[in-house]
Design a protein around this motif. Structure first.
Motif, short mmCIF file in Angstrom:
data_model
loop_
_atom_site.label_atom_id
_atom_site.label_comp_id
_atom_site.label_asym_id
_atom_site.label_seq_id
_atom_site.Cartn_x
_atom_site.Cartn_y
_atom_site.Cartn_z
N GLN A 105 0.84 -1.21 0.00
CA GLN A 105 0.00 0.00 0.00
C GLN A 105 0.87 1.25 0.00
O GLN A 105 0.60 2.20 -0.74
N ALA A 106 1.90 1.25 0.83
CA ALA A 106 2.79 2.41 0.90
C ALA A 106 3.53 2.61 -0.41
O ALA A 106 3.67 3.73 -0.90
N GLU A 107 3.95 1.51 -1.01
CA GLU A 107 4.66 1.58 -2.29
C GLU A 107 3.77 2.19 -3.37
O GLU A 107 4.20 3.06 -4.13
N GLU A 108 2.51 1.77 -3.43
CA GLU A 108 1.57 2.30 -4.42
C GLU A 108 1.29 3.78 -4.17
O GLU A 108 1.22 4.58 -5.10
N GLU A 109 1.15 4.15 -2.91
CA GLU A 109 0.85 5.53 -2.58
C GLU A 109 2.02 6.45 -2.94
O GLU A 109 1.82 7.52 -3.52
N VAL A 110 3.24 6.02 -2.63
CA VAL A 110 4.41 6.83 -2.96
C VAL A 110 4.56 6.93 -4.48
O VAL A 110 4.89 7.99 -5.01
N LYS A 111 4.28 5.84 -5.19
CA LYS A 111 4.37 5.86 -6.65
C LYS A 111 3.37 6.85 -7.24
O LYS A 111 3.70 7.64 -8.13
N ARG A 112 2.13 6.84 -6.73
CA ARG A 112 1.12 7.80 -7.20
C ARG A 112 1.56 9.23 -6.92
O ARG A 112 1.38 10.13 -7.75
N TYR A 113 2.15 9.44 -5.76
CA TYR A 113 2.64 10.78 -5.39
C TYR A 113 3.73 11.23 -6.35
O TYR A 113 3.72 12.36 -6.83
N GLN A 114 4.66 10.33 -6.67
CA GLN A 114 5.74 10.68 -7.58
C GLN A 114 5.23 10.98 -8.98
O GLN A 114 5.77 11.84 -9.68
N GLU A 115 4.19 10.28 -9.41
CA GLU A 115 3.66 10.46 -10.77
C GLU A 115 2.78 11.69 -10.90
O GLU A 115 2.57 12.18 -12.01
N ALA A 116 2.29 12.21 -9.79
CA ALA A 116 1.44 13.40 -9.84
C ALA A 116 2.26 14.61 -10.27
O ALA A 116 3.47 14.67 -10.03
N SER A 117 1.60 15.55 -10.89
CA SER A 117 2.28 16.78 -11.33
C SER A 117 2.82 17.54 -10.12
O SER A 117 2.15 17.62 -9.09
N PRO A 118 4.02 18.12 -10.27
CA PRO A 118 4.56 18.90 -9.15
C PRO A 118 3.75 20.17 -8.94
O PRO A 118 3.09 20.67 -9.86
N LEU A 119 3.81 20.66 -7.75
CA LEU A 119 3.11 21.89 -7.38
C LEU A 119 3.91 23.08 -7.90
O LEU A 119 5.14 23.07 -7.83
N PRO A 120 3.26 24.10 -8.43
CA PRO A 120 4.00 25.30 -8.86
C PRO A 120 4.74 25.92 -7.67
O PRO A 120 4.29 25.84 -6.53
N LEU A 121 5.89 26.53 -7.95
CA LEU A 121 6.73 27.08 -6.89
C LEU A 121 6.03 28.12 -6.02
O LEU A 121 6.33 28.23 -4.83
N GLU A 122 5.09 28.85 -6.58
CA GLU A 122 4.42 29.89 -5.81
C GLU A 122 3.31 29.35 -4.90
O GLU A 122 2.77 30.07 -4.08
N GLU A 123 2.98 28.09 -5.02
CA GLU A 123 1.92 27.48 -4.21
C GLU A 123 2.47 27.06 -2.84
O GLU A 123 3.65 26.79 -2.68
N ASN A 124 1.57 26.96 -1.87
CA ASN A 124 1.93 26.57 -0.51
C ASN A 124 1.79 25.04 -0.38
O ASN A 124 0.69 24.51 -0.52
N PRO A 125 2.90 24.33 -0.10
CA PRO A 125 2.83 22.87 0.00
C PRO A 125 1.97 22.40 1.17
O PRO A 125 1.38 21.32 1.11
N LEU A 126 1.86 23.18 2.22
CA LEU A 126 1.03 22.79 3.36
C LEU A 126 -0.45 22.79 2.98
O LEU A 126 -1.20 21.92 3.44
N ASN A 127 -0.85 23.71 2.13
CA ASN A 127 -2.23 23.69 1.64
C ASN A 127 -2.46 22.49 0.75
O ASN A 127 -3.55 21.90 0.76
N TRP A 128 -1.46 22.11 -0.03
CA TRP A 128 -1.58 20.94 -0.90
C TRP A 128 -1.78 19.67 -0.08
O TRP A 128 -2.63 18.86 -0.38
N TRP A 129 -0.97 19.50 0.97
CA TRP A 129 -1.08 18.30 1.81
C TRP A 129 -2.39 18.32 2.56
O TRP A 129 -3.02 17.36 2.83
#
Length: 146
Positions: free
Chosen positions: A122-146
């Motif tokens: 499950q963890a492996e699949e979740e990390v893989k999905r996270y890696q494949e998702a588009s990165p957040l733009p630099l001006e965005e707040n990562p805490l809001n994303w999480w």
């Protein structure tokens, strides 16, 4: 890179300073993990391919180790016990679905439920999905994303 000489010199000075400050393996692992968990920098372009694989492998192991804790928290919240200050409220548990005669006859032979996966899978699949998702733009707040 097509940086101007002044920008290249500044980057080099910052890099040299950081190399002196963060020299232990533990510090570097912490910084790599923090960068990997920031959806803006998760591609880790400043690391080698081996370091990227090692960083995400450690994340998988860490996420898998947290699974029993997460499941326990989900179970206690799903049981209907809620704490709101002083009161403890127990909600009614849902009634189990009634099985049909066909389900009684054939049992689990034609079950539609997916087999349980290990915490590591499950963890492996979740990390893989996270890696494949588009990165957040630099001006965005990562805490809001999480």
């Amino acid at each position: 890179m097509g940086d101007k000489p002044i920008v290249r010199d500044i980057k080099q000075a910052i890099n040299q300073d950081l190399q002196k400050r963060y020299s232990t393996v533990e510090e570097k692992n912490t910084l790599h993990t923090a960068s990997a968990l920031d959806p803006r920098f998760k591609s880790l372009p400043f690391l080698t391919t081996d370091d990227i694989s090692a960083t995400y492998s450690k994340l998988v192991v860490e996420a898998a180790s947290l699974q029993p804790t997460i499941r326990q928290e989900e179970t206690s919240s799903a049981s209907g016990i809620e704490m709101d200050g002083q009161d403890l409220e127990v909600l009614e548990e849902p009634q189990p679905k009634r099985r049909s005669g066909l389900a009684d006859l054939l049992g689990e032979t034609f079950s539609t439920t997916a087999p349980l996966k290990s915490a590591f899978s499950q963890a492996e699949e979740e990390v893989k999905r996270y890696q494949e998702a588009s990165p957040l733009p630099l001006e965005e707040n990562p805490l809001n994303w999480w």
